[in-house]
Design an enzyme around this catalytic site. Structure first.
Site, short mmCIF file in Angstrom:
data_model
loop_
_atom_site.label_atom_id
_atom_site.label_comp_id
_atom_site.label_asym_id
_atom_site.label_seq_id
_atom_site.Cartn_x
_atom_site.Cartn_y
_atom_site.Cartn_z
N SER A 28 -17.86 3.65 -0.81
CA SER A 28 -16.74 4.13 -1.62
C SER A 28 -17.17 4.25 -3.09
O SER A 28 -18.11 4.96 -3.40
CB SER A 28 -15.54 3.20 -1.43
OG SER A 28 -14.37 3.75 -1.96
N ASP A 52 -12.33 11.00 6.84
CA ASP A 52 -12.13 10.17 5.65
C ASP A 52 -11.84 11.06 4.44
O ASP A 52 -12.71 11.80 3.97
CB ASP A 52 -13.39 9.32 5.41
CG ASP A 52 -13.27 8.40 4.21
OD1 ASP A 52 -12.18 8.33 3.62
OD2 ASP A 52 -14.28 7.74 3.88
N HIS A 100 -11.69 5.03 6.34
CA HIS A 100 -12.51 4.78 5.15
C HIS A 100 -13.19 3.42 5.17
O HIS A 100 -14.09 3.17 4.37
CB HIS A 100 -11.65 4.90 3.89
CG HIS A 100 -12.42 4.79 2.62
ND1 HIS A 100 -13.47 5.63 2.30
CD2 HIS A 100 -12.34 3.90 1.58
CE1 HIS A 100 -13.97 5.30 1.12
NE2 HIS A 100 -13.31 4.25 0.67
#
Length: 447
Positions: free
Chosen positions: A295, A352, A418
């Site tokens: 991320s 995602d 995610h």
């Protein structure tokens, strides 16, 4: 090591009027908590006999199932039982040839390396204090000497050498003083640097490896930095006229750059100091720098890789292995990364949404030559559009997966798609674009 085999004895009766049929024997084995299954096709006897066909000796089965250089019970995509030594081709696995021929089907050695680096990111999450009510919120929960062991990597062969902190550059309003302290946490622990020290692991890898691991977004100000999605120029970066004829020059997302460069002693300063020290200590031997993150950590990893290659003229091979990362920079920034030899492998889940932000992308990289989807526009309009602070470019090589291919993911939602553990689960299960998920995948999600 415990090994058990349970062959199924085939029938020995042959009906003369029927054509000869091969006898199929199933062999199941369990090694190191891993289950596998082999199918041996044995020729049927030409005449009926009271004796069963001769089966291979158990040690033959074991040689089929085990290999000291492969995960037990696993075979290469080509079906060969002869493993490929990682150490002999380590530069190839680090992206020297942009992972050509290794992603589809996914090479077993590369799969294991991706999962291994993913575990370093997992340990960064495990070590971070997420509790806003804790007096140590935003710091590392473990001392440096035991961090890897206590965060799930007791036998990694690496030694942690440096803790890393990121600082937000957002100017806080005065009223924030009345808010809870966790809302105003500007500097927080974001990851670490570790170096491989184990001789056997160095031999297996073919070089000494330095890993830099970054966790994803955690604090309130980090979330706010993520929202600063406009592109900004790299400090001291080259002009655009030298790169692809663009006047915009290399640009990256404002919030990510702020977290990397803000503070009296910034994250950038920490990374540079530690890499300089490690190059001084190990620069005369085969060395690699692998930067991994999830991320926000994936974006920071890309910036750190660019910075290392820019700062150290004789830098070793620098590779980024990122999970679920957002877009980082524009096309000119991508060209700059490629020119300096930085290798980026992006693990992307098609489901995602974080990998689809920020900004927009006006290109299709499926072909060797970049093809602009806005090609119907006049060239001068295209150039103006590309120079806006919202037009990004996909960076590096992509390993594209999908949550929909996993039989263990019953529903598709933003949060699950995610999560880092979802990414590692999908990497473990992926075989190829024609066989997206294997039944023998080890990482089953527990919820």
């Amino acid at each position: 090591m415990r090994f058990s085999l349970s062959p199924v004895r085939p029938h020995s009766v042959v009906v003369p009027s029927l054509p000869k049929q091969d006898v199929v024997s199933y062999i199941s084995g369990t090694t190191s908590n891993r289950q596998c299954r082999c199918v041996l096709t044995l020729p049927s006897p030409s005449v009926s006999t009271s004796r069963p066909p001769v089966l291979p000796k158990p040690e033959t089965w074991e040689s089929l199932l085990l290999n000291h250089d492969q995960i037990p019970g696993e075979f290469s995509p080509t079906g060969s039982s002869i493993p490929v030594k990682l150490g002999r081709r380590w530069m190839e696995y680090q992206g020297l040839q942009n992972w050509d021929g290794l992603l589809d089907p996914l090479d077993d050695n590369l799969r294991r390396e991706i999962l291994r680096y993913g575990q370093f990111v997992e340990s960064a999450y495990q070590a971070f204090d997420f509790d806003p009510s804790s007096p140590t919120y935003g710091t590392c929960r473990f001392p440096r000497s035991t961090l890897l062991e206590r965060s799930g990597l007791p036998n990694s062969g690496y030694r942690l050498t440096k803790n890393l902190r990121a600082t937000s550059g957002i100017n806080l309003p005065r009223w924030i003083e009345k808010a809870p302290s966790w809302m105003a946490t500007q500097s927080s622990w974001i990851g670490y640097v570790a170096v491989c020290q184990d001789k056997e692991e160095i031999s297996r890898l073919g070089r000494r490896d330095v890993v830099i691991s970054f966790r994803g977004t955690a604090t309130c100000l980090e979330w706010l930095e993520n929202l600063r999605a406009t592109l900004t120029h790299l400090p001291n970066g080259p002009t655009g006229a030298n790169l692809n004829g663009s006047n915009s020059g290399p640009m990256v997302e404002s919030g990510f750059l702020s977290l990397y460069t803000s503070g009296v002693h910034s994250l950038r300063d920490m990374v540079r100091e530690e890499i300089a020290r490690l190059l001084q200590s190990y620069g005369d031997e085969p060395l690699s720098v692998t930067i991994t993150g999830h991320s926000l950590g994936a974006a920071i990893a890309t910036l750190a890789a660019y910075d290392i290659k820019t700062t150290f003229k004789r830098a070793p091979m620098v590779t980024v292995i990122s999970f679920g990362g957002p877009r980082v920079g524009n096309r000119c920034f991508r060209k700059l990364l490629e020119k300096q030899g930085t290798k980026v492998l992006r693990i992307v889940n098609s489901d995602d949404v974080i990998t689809k932000v920020p900004g927009v992308v006006l290109e299709n990289r499926e072909q060797d030559n970049v093809k602009m989807t806005a090609s119907i526009m006049p060239s001068w309009i295209q150039r103006r559009v590309e120079e806006t602070p919202w037009v990004y470019a996909e960076i590096g090589k992509e390993l594209r997966l999908s949550s929909r291919d996993s039989p263990h993911l019953s529903s598709i939602n933003v949060a699950t798609c995610h999560e880092l553990k979802t990414y590692l689960h999908l990497v473990d299960g992926f075989v190829s674009s024609t066989c997206p998920f294997r039944e023998t995948a080890r990482r089953v999600l527990h919820r």
